[in-house]
Structure formats: C-alpha cells, structure tokens
Design an enzyme around this catalytic site. Sequence first.
Site, PDB file in Angstrom:
ATOM      1  N   ASP A   1      -4.311 -15.884   4.427  1.00 25.94           N
ATOM      2  CA  ASP A   1      -2.899 -15.149   4.345  1.00 25.94           C
ATOM      3  C   ASP A   1      -2.384 -15.036   3.219  1.00 25.94           C
ATOM      4  O   ASP A   1      -1.938 -16.217   2.625  1.00 25.94           O
ATOM      5  CB  ASP A   1      -2.178 -15.881   5.542  1.00 25.94           C
ATOM      6  CG  ASP A   1      -0.824 -15.426   5.337  1.00 25.94           C
ATOM      7  OD1 ASP A   1      -0.362 -14.467   5.095  1.00 25.94           O
ATOM      8  OD2 ASP A   1       0.430 -15.828   6.479  1.00 25.94           O
TER       9      ASP A   1
ATOM     10  N   LYS B   1       6.822  -1.237  -3.402  1.00 25.65           N
ATOM     11  CA  LYS B   1       5.883  -0.463  -4.076  1.00 25.65           C
ATOM     12  C   LYS B   1       6.356  -0.186  -5.684  1.00 25.65           C
ATOM     13  O   LYS B   1       5.312   0.132  -6.576  1.00 25.65           O
ATOM     14  CB  LYS B   1       5.245   0.862  -3.137  1.00 25.65           C
ATOM     15  CG  LYS B   1       4.589   0.423  -1.867  1.00 25.65           C
ATOM     16  CD  LYS B   1       3.443  -0.276  -2.242  1.00 25.65           C
ATOM     17  CE  LYS B   1       2.825  -0.905  -1.114  1.00 25.65           C
ATOM     18  NZ  LYS B   1       1.186  -1.485  -1.387  1.00 25.65           N
TER      19      LYS B   1
ATOM     20  N   SER C   1       1.974   3.479  -3.907  1.00 24.58           N
ATOM     21  CA  SER C   1       1.886   4.450  -3.066  1.00 24.58           C
ATOM     22  C   SER C   1       2.612   5.669  -3.690  1.00 24.58           C
ATOM     23  O   SER C   1       3.405   5.417  -4.830  1.00 24.58           O
ATOM     24  CB  SER C   1       2.960   3.714  -1.983  1.00 24.58           C
ATOM     25  OG  SER C   1       3.401   4.986  -1.051  1.00 24.58           O
TER      26      SER C   1
ATOM     27  N   TYR D   1      10.315  -1.211   1.519  1.00 24.23           N
ATOM     28  CA  TYR D   1       9.148  -0.740   1.356  1.00 24.23           C
ATOM     29  C   TYR D   1       8.803  -0.156  -0.148  1.00 24.23           C
ATOM     30  O   TYR D   1       7.952  -0.410  -1.045  1.00 24.23           O
ATOM     31  CB  TYR D   1       8.495  -0.053   2.394  1.00 24.23           C
ATOM     32  CG  TYR D   1       6.796   0.448   2.247  1.00 24.23           C
ATOM     33  CD1 TYR D   1       5.840  -0.502   2.462  1.00 24.23           C
ATOM     34  CD2 TYR D   1       6.773   1.729   1.567  1.00 24.23           C
ATOM     35  CE1 TYR D   1       4.952  -0.102   2.033  1.00 24.23           C
ATOM     36  CE2 TYR D   1       5.276   2.211   1.494  1.00 24.23           C
ATOM     37  CZ  TYR D   1       4.336   1.349   1.782  1.00 24.23           C
ATOM     38  OH  TYR D   1       2.893   1.578   1.511  1.00 24.23           O
TER      39      TYR D   1
HETATM   40  N1  LIG Z   1      -1.379   4.203   5.102  1.00 25.37           N
HETATM   41  C1  LIG Z   1      -0.491   4.725   4.202  1.00 25.37           C
HETATM   42  O1  LIG Z   1       0.322   5.756   4.580  1.00 25.37           O
HETATM   43  C2  LIG Z   1      -0.198   4.334   2.888  1.00 25.37           C
HETATM   44  C3  LIG Z   1       0.250   5.274   1.916  1.00 25.37           C
HETATM   45  C4  LIG Z   1       0.397   4.544   0.727  1.00 25.37           C
HETATM   46  C5  LIG Z   1       0.032   3.456   0.345  1.00 25.37           C
HETATM   47  N2  LIG Z   1      -0.504   2.467   1.416  1.00 25.37           N
HETATM   48  C6  LIG Z   1      -0.730   1.259   1.095  1.00 25.37           C
HETATM   49  O2  LIG Z   1      -2.267   0.906   1.191  1.00 25.37           O
HETATM   50  C7  LIG Z   1      -2.607  -0.318   1.567  1.00 25.37           C
HETATM   51  C8  LIG Z   1      -3.447  -0.575   2.577  1.00 25.37           C
HETATM   52  O3  LIG Z   1      -2.653  -0.083   3.777  1.00 25.37           O
HETATM   53  P1  LIG Z   1      -3.408   0.599   4.968  1.00 25.37           P
HETATM   54  O4  LIG Z   1      -2.684   2.158   5.102  1.00 25.37           O
HETATM   55  O5  LIG Z   1      -4.893   0.544   4.897  1.00 25.37           O
HETATM   56  O6  LIG Z   1      -2.992  -0.096   6.168  1.00 25.37           O
HETATM   57  P2  LIG Z   1      -3.718  -1.177   7.445  1.00 25.37           P
HETATM   58  O7  LIG Z   1      -2.550  -1.743   8.204  1.00 25.37           O
HETATM   59  O8  LIG Z   1      -4.783  -0.515   7.842  1.00 25.37           O
HETATM   60  O9  LIG Z   1      -4.380  -2.260   6.321  1.00 25.37           O
HETATM   61  C9  LIG Z   1      -3.636  -3.159   5.840  1.00 25.37           C
HETATM   62  C10 LIG Z   1      -4.453  -4.603   5.586  1.00 25.37           C
HETATM   63  O10 LIG Z   1      -3.540  -5.628   4.943  1.00 25.37           O
HETATM   64  C11 LIG Z   1      -3.811  -6.843   5.677  1.00 25.37           C
HETATM   65  N3  LIG Z   1      -2.697  -7.777   5.553  1.00 25.37           N
HETATM   66  C12 LIG Z   1      -1.488  -7.572   5.785  1.00 25.37           C
HETATM   67  N4  LIG Z   1      -0.661  -8.645   5.439  1.00 25.37           N
HETATM   68  C13 LIG Z   1      -1.587  -9.516   5.035  1.00 25.37           C
HETATM   69  C14 LIG Z   1      -1.401 -10.827   4.433  1.00 25.37           C
HETATM   70  N5  LIG Z   1      -0.123 -11.630   4.489  1.00 25.37           N
HETATM   71  N6  LIG Z   1      -2.449 -11.493   3.932  1.00 25.37           N
HETATM   72  C15 LIG Z   1      -3.651 -10.863   4.043  1.00 25.37           C
HETATM   73  N7  LIG Z   1      -4.080  -9.520   4.563  1.00 25.37           N
HETATM   74  C16 LIG Z   1      -2.827  -9.056   4.845  1.00 25.37           C
HETATM   75  C17 LIG Z   1      -3.920  -6.422   7.338  1.00 25.37           C
HETATM   76  O11 LIG Z   1      -4.575  -7.512   8.223  1.00 25.37           O
HETATM   77  C18 LIG Z   1      -4.660  -5.186   7.103  1.00 25.37           C
HETATM   78  O12 LIG Z   1      -6.105  -5.493   7.525  1.00 25.37           O
HETATM   79  C19 LIG Z   1      -1.147  -1.067   1.418  1.00 25.37           C
HETATM   80  O13 LIG Z   1      -0.985  -1.879   0.466  1.00 25.37           O
HETATM   81  C20 LIG Z   1      -0.215   0.094   1.955  1.00 25.37           C
HETATM   82  O14 LIG Z   1       1.116  -0.518   1.572  1.00 25.37           O
HETATM   83  C21 LIG Z   1      -0.724   2.966   2.635  1.00 25.37           C
END
Ligand SMILES: NC(=O)c1ccc[n+]([C@@H]2O[C@H](COP(=O)([O-])OP(=O)(O)OC[C@H]3O[C@@H](n4cnc5c(N)ncnc54)[C@H](O)[C@@H]3O)[C@@H](O)[C@H]2O)c1
Length: 253
Positions: free
Chosen positions: A63, A160, A143, A156
Amino acid sequence: MSVLPGRRAVVTGAASGIGAATSRRFARDGASLALVDRNADGVARVADEIRSAGATAVPVPADLAKAADVDRAIEESVRGLGGIDILVNCAGVGQHPKPMEETDEAEFDLLFSVNVRSVFLMIRAALPHLAQSSEAVIVNIASNISIRPRPGYAAYTASKGAVASLTRSLALELAPRNIRVVALCPAASDTPMLVEFMGGQNTTESRAAIAEAIPMGRLVQPDEVAAVAAWAASEDARMVTGELISVDGGRGL
Ligand SMILES: NC(=O)c1ccc[n+]([C@@H]2O[C@H](COP(=O)([O-])OP(=O)(O)OC[C@H]3O[C@@H](n4cnc5c(N)ncnc54)[C@H](O)[C@@H]3O)[C@@H](O)[C@H]2O)c1
C-alpha cells in the site's frame, strides 16, 4: 525488436489498467519486472501471466500510501531483480466529478497521498539504485488533465499537476546524474478508473460522451499508453527528459 533488453523495471499500479498493460509490454520488450500494487491477487495474476510467457516478474503487494510499504517495495524489488533501471509510477486513485466544496479533507488527503506523496517517496527510495544504472529512467503517469483542466475534478487535477511539476523539477535535478524523468499524460483511458471519472456510471452514453471530447473520437487504450512508456524508457529516448508526453488523441489541443 526488444527495446528494453535486460532492463530491470519497477511498475506501480501493476495489477490493473495502464500499469498492468505497461508491465506486459515491458516484459515483451525484454525487461524483468517488479509489480507493485495494493491489490495482492491482481499483481500475483499479472506476474503469473508474464512468467508463463517466459519473462521475470516479481509480485510485490504494497500500500503505497504507507511510507513503510514504499521502502519495503523497493527493497523487495531490488532483491528480486538485482537492481533498478526503470521506475514507472502508475498507481493512482481517481475521483467522481463534483463541486470542490463537496470534496472533503479525507478524499483530498487520499488523492495526494497516493497520486503525489507515493510518487515522491518511491523516487526517493529508488534513487540510490537508479544511480547505479547507466540507463536510469523514471516514468510518471500524470494525466491530460495536468495540461488541460476541466471543471469538477479540482483535487484530482491538483494531484496530477503536482506530478507534472515534480517531473520537470526532478528532470533538472537529476540530469547531471544521467537519470531521465518524464511524465505521460493520457486522456480518458479505458480502465476501471474511468468509471470513477464518470461518477460511477459505466453506461454506453457516459462512455460515448467522454470519447466525443477526444478529437480522435475514442478512449485511449491502456496498451497505447504502455507503448509510449516503453519508448520513453528505451535508449531511443536517451536525450528526452522533463517532457510531459501527451497520449490523448489530440485532447490537449
Ligand atoms: N483511466 C484514465 O482515464 C486515466 C487518465 C489519465 C491518467 N490516468 C492515471 O493512470 C494511472 C493508472 O490508472 P488506471 O486508469 O490504470 O486505473 P486502475 O484503477 O485500473 O489502476 C490503478 C491501480 O493503482 C493501484 N493503487 C491504487 N492505490 C494504491 C495504493 N495506495 N498502493 C498501491 N497501489 C495502489 C490500484 O490497486 C490499481 O491496480 C493513474 O495514476 C491514473 O491517475 C488514468
């Protein structure tokens, strides 16, 4: 062609979405992986998948909101891989759209502890190991919202924005040590987090509304971010640092 031959990569958020896609892509590109995530079953599953394809993958449940877990994650990664050449900070949490006065302190603190503080702590803990690599790279997943904000996501977006600033600041600080730092800025991506951004509504209409805002007319796929991460971490990008690289189908324009 393998663009990451023999490279040792730590990927956070590796259980799902962009982090899982990046881990699979890096493995195909020749890297060995430490997969860090608070979702222990998820990282075990992705690690099994990568190992059954013949690559090295060490699952590291942690975590990252807890500083002690960050230090342990780096220690276990180094023990499993023998060192670190690449750190991908992908773990993150999203938020439902809402007016800022409805965002309470606990939500703000969670967003900053995972999206910002854990990135800072992971980099700090990994630096002594990255410093021993001749090709060290840090890839932060920021992001599109870091570049082009929109209403309803203030906490958020601020988190970012901090990742983007940290990336540029550290790129300058670490350049003399030959450690590159870049951030990827994806637009709305087809992962479980997208449901958060849609206020918990995963309907055809809500997905279409988000996709329409992207000039290329569709959501970003996780493997499209992973492909850019692989390039950014590769030797081909050896003179690229401090960049916020959009993977957004033109959304930032
Ligand atoms: N999905 C989108 O639209 C989007 C767009 C731009 C940026 N992002 C960024 O991309 C990255 C990945 O997001 P995603 O879309 O793959 O989401 P996702 O929810 O599929 O994956 C996020 C992962 O982070 C892990 N996580 C969360 N809190 C945690 C903690 N305290 N310790 C360890 N692990 C933790 C979760 O368990 C999960 O596996 C993030 O940083 C997100 O902000 C996402």
